[in-house]
Scaffold this motif. Structure first.
Motif, PDB file in Angstrom:
ATOM      1  N   PRO A  22      -0.329   7.043 -11.503  1.00  0.00           N
ATOM      2  CA  PRO A  22      -0.508   8.244 -10.671  1.00  0.00           C
ATOM      3  C   PRO A  22      -1.705   8.175  -9.733  1.00  0.00           C
ATOM      4  N   LYS A  23      -2.757   7.437 -10.137  1.00  0.00           N
ATOM      5  CA  LYS A  23      -3.940   7.365  -9.251  1.00  0.00           C
ATOM      6  C   LYS A  23      -3.606   6.648  -7.943  1.00  0.00           C
ATOM      7  N   ALA A  24      -2.655   5.726  -7.986  1.00  0.00           N
ATOM      8  CA  ALA A  24      -2.214   5.014  -6.774  1.00  0.00           C
ATOM      9  C   ALA A  24      -0.864   5.562  -6.317  1.00  0.00           C
ATOM     10  N   LEU A  25      -0.586   6.817  -6.670  1.00  0.00           N
ATOM     11  CA  LEU A  25       0.691   7.473  -6.336  1.00  0.00           C
ATOM     12  C   LEU A  25       1.884   6.610  -6.763  1.00  0.00           C
ATOM     13  N   ASN A  26       1.712   5.962  -7.923  1.00  0.00           N
ATOM     14  CA  ASN A  26       2.777   5.173  -8.565  1.00  0.00           C
ATOM     15  C   ASN A  26       3.266   4.001  -7.704  1.00  0.00           C
ATOM     16  N   ALA A  27       2.350   3.473  -6.857  1.00  0.00           N
ATOM     17  CA  ALA A  27       2.719   2.343  -6.004  1.00  0.00           C
ATOM     18  C   ALA A  27       3.202   1.160  -6.860  1.00  0.00           C
ATOM     19  N   LEU A  28       4.164   0.433  -6.302  1.00  0.00           N
ATOM     20  CA  LEU A  28       4.830  -0.649  -7.036  1.00  0.00           C
ATOM     21  C   LEU A  28       4.074  -1.959  -6.859  1.00  0.00           C
ATOM     22  N   ASN A  29       3.497  -2.456  -7.947  1.00  0.00           N
ATOM     23  CA  ASN A  29       2.864  -3.776  -7.881  1.00  0.00           C
ATOM     24  C   ASN A  29       3.676  -4.779  -8.711  1.00  0.00           C
ATOM     25  N   ASN A  30       3.236  -6.028  -8.688  1.00  0.00           N
ATOM     26  CA  ASN A  30       3.951  -7.090  -9.397  1.00  0.00           C
ATOM     27  C   ASN A  30       4.131  -6.774 -10.872  1.00  0.00           C
ATOM     28  N   ALA A  31       3.035  -6.313 -11.516  1.00  0.00           N
ATOM     29  CA  ALA A  31       3.084  -6.044 -12.954  1.00  0.00           C
ATOM     30  C   ALA A  31       4.096  -4.939 -13.268  1.00  0.00           C
ATOM     31  N   LEU A  32       4.136  -3.921 -12.392  1.00  0.00           N
ATOM     32  CA  LEU A  32       5.091  -2.830 -12.622  1.00  0.00           C
ATOM     33  C   LEU A  32       6.531  -3.345 -12.567  1.00  0.00           C
ATOM     34  N   PHE A  33       6.807  -4.198 -11.581  1.00  0.00           N
ATOM     35  CA  PHE A  33       8.177  -4.739 -11.483  1.00  0.00           C
ATOM     36  C   PHE A  33       8.536  -5.548 -12.728  1.00  0.00           C
ATOM     37  N   ASP A  34       7.563  -6.352 -13.242  1.00  0.00           N
ATOM     38  CA  ASP A  34       7.841  -7.140 -14.458  1.00  0.00           C
ATOM     39  C   ASP A  34       8.191  -6.215 -15.621  1.00  0.00           C
ATOM     40  N   GLU A  35       7.447  -5.116 -15.730  1.00  0.00           N
ATOM     41  CA  GLU A  35       7.697  -4.187 -16.835  1.00  0.00           C
ATOM     42  C   GLU A  35       9.042  -3.463 -16.650  1.00  0.00           C
ATOM     43  N   LEU A  36       9.315  -3.057 -15.411  1.00  0.00           N
ATOM     44  CA  LEU A  36      10.571  -2.350 -15.148  1.00  0.00           C
ATOM     45  C   LEU A  36      11.767  -3.254 -15.460  1.00  0.00           C
ATOM     46  N   ASP A  37      11.624  -4.521 -15.114  1.00  0.00           N
ATOM     47  CA  ASP A  37      12.677  -5.498 -15.384  1.00  0.00           C
ATOM     48  C   ASP A  37      12.987  -5.539 -16.890  1.00  0.00           C
ATOM     49  N   VAL A  38      11.933  -5.605 -17.697  1.00  0.00           N
ATOM     50  CA  VAL A  38      12.105  -5.657 -19.161  1.00  0.00           C
ATOM     51  C   VAL A  38      12.662  -4.329 -19.677  1.00  0.00           C
ATOM     52  N   ALA A  39      12.135  -3.218 -19.153  1.00  0.00           N
ATOM     53  CA  ALA A  39      12.593  -1.901 -19.612  1.00  0.00           C
ATOM     54  C   ALA A  39      14.083  -1.705 -19.329  1.00  0.00           C
ATOM     55  N   LEU A  40      14.545  -2.185 -18.178  1.00  0.00           N
ATOM     56  CA  LEU A  40      15.968  -2.041 -17.846  1.00  0.00           C
ATOM     57  C   LEU A  40      16.828  -2.855 -18.810  1.00  0.00           C
ATOM     58  N   GLY A  65       5.522   3.802  -2.504  1.00  0.00           N
ATOM     59  CA  GLY A  65       5.841   2.525  -1.856  1.00  0.00           C
ATOM     60  C   GLY A  65       5.311   1.336  -2.613  1.00  0.00           C
ATOM     61  N   ALA A  66       5.470   0.173  -2.001  1.00  0.00           N
ATOM     62  CA  ALA A  66       4.865  -1.033  -2.565  1.00  0.00           C
ATOM     63  C   ALA A  66       3.356  -0.864  -2.536  1.00  0.00           C
ATOM     64  N   ASP A  67       2.678  -1.532  -3.458  1.00  0.00           N
ATOM     65  CA  ASP A  67       1.221  -1.433  -3.519  1.00  0.00           C
ATOM     66  C   ASP A  67       0.622  -2.184  -2.328  1.00  0.00           C
ATOM     67  N   ILE A  68       0.152  -1.411  -1.343  1.00  0.00           N
ATOM     68  CA  ILE A  68      -0.322  -2.018  -0.094  1.00  0.00           C
ATOM     69  C   ILE A  68      -1.573  -2.866  -0.350  1.00  0.00           C
ATOM     70  N   ALA A  69      -2.406  -2.438  -1.301  1.00  0.00           N
ATOM     71  CA  ALA A  69      -3.625  -3.205  -1.618  1.00  0.00           C
ATOM     72  C   ALA A  69      -3.257  -4.598  -2.143  1.00  0.00           C
ATOM     73  N   PHE A  82       7.686 -11.591  -3.734  1.00  0.00           N
ATOM     74  CA  PHE A  82       7.509 -10.206  -4.166  1.00  0.00           C
ATOM     75  C   PHE A  82       8.707  -9.357  -3.707  1.00  0.00           C
ATOM     76  N   SER A  83       9.094  -9.574  -2.458  1.00  0.00           N
ATOM     77  CA  SER A  83      10.249  -8.853  -1.922  1.00  0.00           C
ATOM     78  C   SER A  83      11.503  -9.177  -2.740  1.00  0.00           C
ATOM     79  N   ARG A  84      11.682 -10.456  -3.051  1.00  0.00           N
ATOM     80  CA  ARG A  84      12.872 -10.881  -3.817  1.00  0.00           C
ATOM     81  C   ARG A  84      12.844 -10.291  -5.226  1.00  0.00           C
ATOM     82  N   LYS A  85      11.632 -10.257  -5.820  1.00  0.00           N
ATOM     83  CA  LYS A  85      11.517  -9.686  -7.167  1.00  0.00           C
ATOM     84  C   LYS A  85      11.948  -8.212  -7.143  1.00  0.00           C
ATOM     85  N   GLY A  86      11.432  -7.479  -6.163  1.00  0.00           N
ATOM     86  CA  GLY A  86      11.790  -6.058  -6.044  1.00  0.00           C
ATOM     87  C   GLY A  86      13.281  -5.880  -5.824  1.00  0.00           C
ATOM     88  N   GLN A  87      13.848  -6.713  -4.949  1.00  0.00           N
ATOM     89  CA  GLN A  87      15.294  -6.616  -4.687  1.00  0.00           C
ATOM     90  C   GLN A  87      16.084  -6.843  -5.972  1.00  0.00           C
TER      91      GLN A  87
END
Ligand code: CO8
Length: 262
Positions: A22-40, A65-69, A82-87
């Motif tokens: 929430p502090k980064a407005l739930n921006a999507l970073n690499n680690a989040l995608f890895d976790e989402l992949d496992v959760a799905l 959005g994606a984590d701009i930082a 990163f784009s391919r991972k998200g896709q």
């Protein structure tokens, strides 16, 4: 794997994945995608789960959005991966055999709208804002947005939204057919859960079959689509659920769907 960037909760046949940065407005970073992949994968493997809800922690954002930082530090190859991972993760979401609902509780921008569009349908808070603003960063959508938005709203509207990068409010998103329902902000989860519970009361086999027929028929001509429906219908008919549903109707009682797919 323990999750830090998302939360997975399960209650009464319904799983909810919260984006939890929430502090980064739930921006999507690499680690989040890895976790989402496992959760799905976990959701898919759990035969008790009939519906998945995706929403954001905090009061402001679904996902901004994606984590701009993180993005600015990537070289072109890392950006491509990163784009391919998200896709891939959003395709996994889209292809999940159970119904999925995005409960958009705030900003759904860039990768946030792309995540929501990976769900079967979207309910939104009246406070939410939607958009694919990547053009303002000198970028383009990279998690399937150029493809999914055009398929949802049509080519010309998608082009206008992507070329201008403008945000639209919940009413416009509803008018464009991006969202199914606008809810009072405070009642969003209540409304989503009401619909999720209705869906979860149906038979597992028929739910999966309906989604399979719709998904697999989408990118074909109508005749091929109907053949797909026909095959899936035939298989669904021999299920215990179908036997129970039709018998219950004739016996004037509520069906008790129990079928186990495995
Ligand atoms: N990435 C990283 N951090 C973010 C993001 C983001 N996308 N959005 C917000 N934040 C952070 C802010 O930096 C800020 O952090 P801090 O408090 O440390 O300064 C915090 O969240 C709160 O944000 P704001 O102070 O900006 O909050 P406001 O209410 O003033 O504004 C907005 C909210 C309008 C949502 C604003 O934050 C904003 O415009 N965010 C960026 C929206 C955006 O451009 N999204 C698209 C990102 S690009 C993308 O999604 C590409 C997908 C494809 C990538 C392909 C891979 C290569």
């Amino acid at each position: 794997m323990s999750f830090e960037n998302i939360i997975l909760e399960t209650q009464n046949n319904i799983a909810t994945i919260f984006f939890n940065r929430p502090k980064a407005l739930n921006a999507l970073n690499n680690a989040l995608f890895d976790e989402l992949d496992v959760a799905l994968d976990q959701v898919n493997a759990n035969k008790d789960i009939k519906v998945l809800i995706l929403t954001g922690k905090g009061d402001k954002a679904f996902v901004a959005g994606a984590d701009i930082a993180e993005l600015v530090k990537m070289n072109p190859l890392q950006g491509k991966y990163f784009s391919r991972k998200g896709q891939k993760v959003f395709s996994k979401l889209e292809e999940l055999p159970i119904p999925t609902i995005a409960a958009v509780n705030g900003f759904a921008l860039g990768g946030g709208l792309e995540a929501a569009m990976g769900c079967d349908f979207i309910y939104t808070s009246n406070r939410a804002l939607f958009g694919l603003p990547e053009i303002n960063l000198g970028l383009i959508p990279g998690f399937g947005g150029t493809q999914r938005l055009a398929r949802r709203v049509g080519i010309t509207l998608a082009k206008e939204l992507i070329f201008t990068g403008k945000n639209i409010n919940a009413q416009q998103a509803f008018d464009y057919g991006i969202v199914n329902k606008i809810c009072d902000h405070e009642k969003l989860m209540e409304d989503v859960l009401k619909t999720a519970n209705i869906i979860a009361s149906k038979g597992r086999v028929a739910l999966r079959s309906a989604k399979e027929a719709i998904q697999n028929g989408l990118n074909t001509d109508i005749e091929t689509g109907c053949k797909i429906e026909n095959d899936v219908f035939g298989l669904t008919m021999v299920s215990e659920d179908a036997k129970e549903g039709t018998t219950a109707f004739l016996e004037k009682r509520k069906p008790d769907f129990k079928a186990d797919l495995y």
